[in-house]
Design an enzyme around this catalytic site. Sequence first.
Site, PDB file in Angstrom:
ATOM      1  N   HIS A   1       0.837  -1.204   0.000  1.00 56.84           N
ATOM      2  CA  HIS A   1       0.000   0.000   0.000  1.00 56.84           C
ATOM      3  C   HIS A   1       0.871   1.253   0.000  1.00 56.84           C
ATOM      4  O   HIS A   1       1.706   1.424   0.888  1.00 56.84           O
ATOM      5  CB  HIS A   1      -0.912   0.016   1.231  1.00 56.84           C
ATOM      6  CG  HIS A   1      -2.107  -0.884   1.091  1.00 56.84           C
ATOM      7  ND1 HIS A   1      -3.205  -0.792   1.910  1.00 56.84           N
ATOM      8  CD2 HIS A   1      -2.366  -1.881   0.207  1.00 56.84           C
ATOM      9  CE1 HIS A   1      -4.106  -1.708   1.527  1.00 56.84           C
ATOM     10  NE2 HIS A   1      -3.605  -2.383   0.505  1.00 56.84           N
TER      11      HIS A   1
ATOM     12  N   TYR B   1      -9.601   5.184   7.337  1.00 60.33           N
ATOM     13  CA  TYR B   1      -9.794   5.500   8.760  1.00 60.33           C
ATOM     14  C   TYR B   1     -10.864   6.585   8.836  1.00 60.33           C
ATOM     15  O   TYR B   1     -10.731   7.630   8.188  1.00 60.33           O
ATOM     16  CB  TYR B   1      -8.506   6.050   9.374  1.00 60.33           C
ATOM     17  CG  TYR B   1      -7.408   5.018   9.579  1.00 60.33           C
ATOM     18  CD1 TYR B   1      -7.245   4.383  10.803  1.00 60.33           C
ATOM     19  CD2 TYR B   1      -6.515   4.696   8.553  1.00 60.33           C
ATOM     20  CE1 TYR B   1      -6.233   3.453  11.010  1.00 60.33           C
ATOM     21  CE2 TYR B   1      -5.494   3.762   8.751  1.00 60.33           C
ATOM     22  CZ  TYR B   1      -5.360   3.148   9.981  1.00 60.33           C
ATOM     23  OH  TYR B   1      -4.357   2.222  10.177  1.00 60.33           O
TER      24      TYR B   1
ATOM     25  N   PRO C   1      -4.591   0.123  18.622  1.00 59.25           N
ATOM     26  CA  PRO C   1      -4.337  -0.345  17.258  1.00 59.25           C
ATOM     27  C   PRO C   1      -4.427   0.732  16.171  1.00 59.25           C
ATOM     28  O   PRO C   1      -4.091   0.467  15.022  1.00 59.25           O
ATOM     29  CB  PRO C   1      -5.427  -1.411  17.044  1.00 59.25           C
ATOM     30  CG  PRO C   1      -6.509  -1.036  17.993  1.00 59.25           C
ATOM     31  CD  PRO C   1      -5.838  -0.416  19.174  1.00 59.25           C
TER      32      PRO C   1
ATOM     33  N   LYS D   1       0.769  -0.215  15.050  1.00 60.59           N
ATOM     34  CA  LYS D   1       2.179  -0.273  15.457  1.00 60.59           C
ATOM     35  C   LYS D   1       2.554  -1.490  16.319  1.00 60.59           C
ATOM     36  O   LYS D   1       3.745  -1.742  16.541  1.00 60.59           O
ATOM     37  CB  LYS D   1       2.540   1.001  16.235  1.00 60.59           C
ATOM     38  CG  LYS D   1       2.641   2.235  15.358  1.00 60.59           C
ATOM     39  CD  LYS D   1       3.903   2.210  14.524  1.00 60.59           C
ATOM     40  CE  LYS D   1       3.861   3.169  13.365  1.00 60.59           C
ATOM     41  NZ  LYS D   1       3.736   2.534  12.054  1.00 60.59           N
TER      42      LYS D   1
ATOM     43  N   TYR E   1       3.632   6.570  10.155  1.00 58.31           N
ATOM     44  CA  TYR E   1       2.836   5.398   9.762  1.00 58.31           C
ATOM     45  C   TYR E   1       3.713   4.350   9.074  1.00 58.31           C
ATOM     46  O   TYR E   1       3.580   3.145   9.340  1.00 58.31           O
ATOM     47  CB  TYR E   1       1.667   5.812   8.852  1.00 58.31           C
ATOM     48  CG  TYR E   1       0.599   4.752   8.742  1.00 58.31           C
ATOM     49  CD1 TYR E   1      -0.524   4.771   9.581  1.00 58.31           C
ATOM     50  CD2 TYR E   1       0.713   3.705   7.822  1.00 58.31           C
ATOM     51  CE1 TYR E   1      -1.497   3.787   9.503  1.00 58.31           C
ATOM     52  CE2 TYR E   1      -0.257   2.714   7.729  1.00 58.31           C
ATOM     53  CZ  TYR E   1      -1.356   2.767   8.570  1.00 58.31           C
ATOM     54  OH  TYR E   1      -2.315   1.785   8.493  1.00 58.31           O
TER      55      TYR E   1
HETATM   56  C1  PHB Z   1      -6.235  -4.530  10.644  1.00 54.05           C
HETATM   57  O1  PHB Z   1      -6.265  -4.769   9.431  1.00 54.05           O
HETATM   58  O2  PHB Z   1      -6.569  -5.378  11.485  1.00 54.05           O
HETATM   59  C2  PHB Z   1      -5.762  -3.191  11.096  1.00 54.05           C
HETATM   60  C3  PHB Z   1      -5.254  -2.299  10.170  1.00 54.05           C
HETATM   61  C4  PHB Z   1      -4.844  -1.049  10.571  1.00 54.05           C
HETATM   62  C5  PHB Z   1      -4.935  -0.686  11.897  1.00 54.05           C
HETATM   63  C6  PHB Z   1      -5.428  -1.585  12.831  1.00 54.05           C
HETATM   64  C7  PHB Z   1      -5.852  -2.846  12.430  1.00 54.05           C
HETATM   65  O3  PHB Z   1      -4.559   0.557  12.284  1.00 54.05           O
END
Ligand code: PHB
Length: 389
Positions: A72, A200, A292, A296, A384
């Site tokens: 990505h 997000y 989450p 990280k 990130y």
């Molecule tokens: C996930 O795909 O489980 C996932 C992806 C990004 C995040 C947290 C969880 O920030």
Amino acid sequence: MRTQVAIIGAGPSGLLLGQLLSLAGIDNMILEQKSKDYVLSRIRAGVVEQGAVKLLEEARAAERLHREGLVHDGTEIAFQGRRRRIDFKALTGKVVTVYGQTEITRDLMDAREAIGAETVYEAADVALFDLKSDRPRVSWREGGETHELQCDYVAGCDGFHGVSRRSIPESEIAAFERVYPFGWLGVLVEKPPVSHELIYVNHDRGFALCSMRSTSRSRYYLQCRLDEHIDDWPDDKFWEELVRRLDPAAASALQTGASIEKSIAPLRSFVAEPMRYGNLFLAGDAAHIVPPTGAKGLNLAASDVHYLSHALIEKYKNGSAKDLDLYAAKALARVWKAERFSWWMTQMLHRFPESSGFDQRMQAAELDYLFSSEAAQTALAENYVGLPY
Ligand code: PHB
Ligand code: APR
């Protein structure tokens, strides 16, 4: 029994450390409380920084990640009906790889089996002794019998609830913590993702995240209350609520279906200092937890293991304990920056029950600034994709 490094826990931290040590000719044994199948049934996040990919390559466990992982170049942030793409590649020259942590664990287990290194699964009542001496010992129960292992070093890779951190006298360790007043309700579904990158979402009804495991399997999250239970969230209700939090384009692209996993996770920031007690070294979730939101958790486990494996290899190859003495400080410097980023992302994207009108306007200003400033986007992107180590 005797080994050079006794590793507690067969999660990503313990398995990666074991693999890097074995490949450097350092004898190690992993003691894991659960069964192999249980460890492989845990669903966790799936965004891997380039630094962690490089370590998996060094561990000879990155072949499937390169074949099946999705690279990505950016991610999207949605707020008040607008979506802004943060272009990691253009802003930092780096990318992330989307590949489930469960798959990484499986690949590391396979790599360990291929080189014949030993793992004891279902090791009950693991206990650590004489950690301040140069002959630490580890005991455990297996099939009704008690076993003991003598070693030079113990690596505590047994996660937040493990025995390693708890074996350090309280006077020798300090904990720093923030518990957030909400959780994440996660659903895994065998349907293609709504978009080819993650979204997000900051919404009045609460945070949401559209993620994925592959081009045919999606992972979605909704911010939920801590007193809620998965039984309160039948699939239909989950999809209905997710649609409410998405912009019209994302909502119309959403493919729903029967969930194949559903769970609620609380959100916490936690750091234990220092990450060492005598000849016990903590790594990964045993020493720190991040919410989450910044993806990280696994990546911090990888940077700890990078520092620790190098320090142990330096000691066994050249006799110098200098890097072992520097381990806690080096690892913690990176840990705190990832804690700050994860806390900031969490703060910016969630609805806090106690938030005032002032707090909400601060959040809106933060997102407006992020959407309009390349400098702000670069700061997000740089964190990130992962700070260097
Ligand atoms: C996930 O795909 O489980 C996932 C992806 C990004 C995040 C947290 C969880 O920030
Ligand atoms: N004895 C032996 N093993 C134990 C004990 C114990 N007393 N307690 C826990 N364990 C095992 C757990 O069963 C688990 O398999 O230690 C392992 C720890 O693994 P993780 O929790 O996955 O932690 P870590 O390897 O540091 O990985 C960090 O995993 O938890 C996620 O979000 C986190 O992505 C991050 C990553």
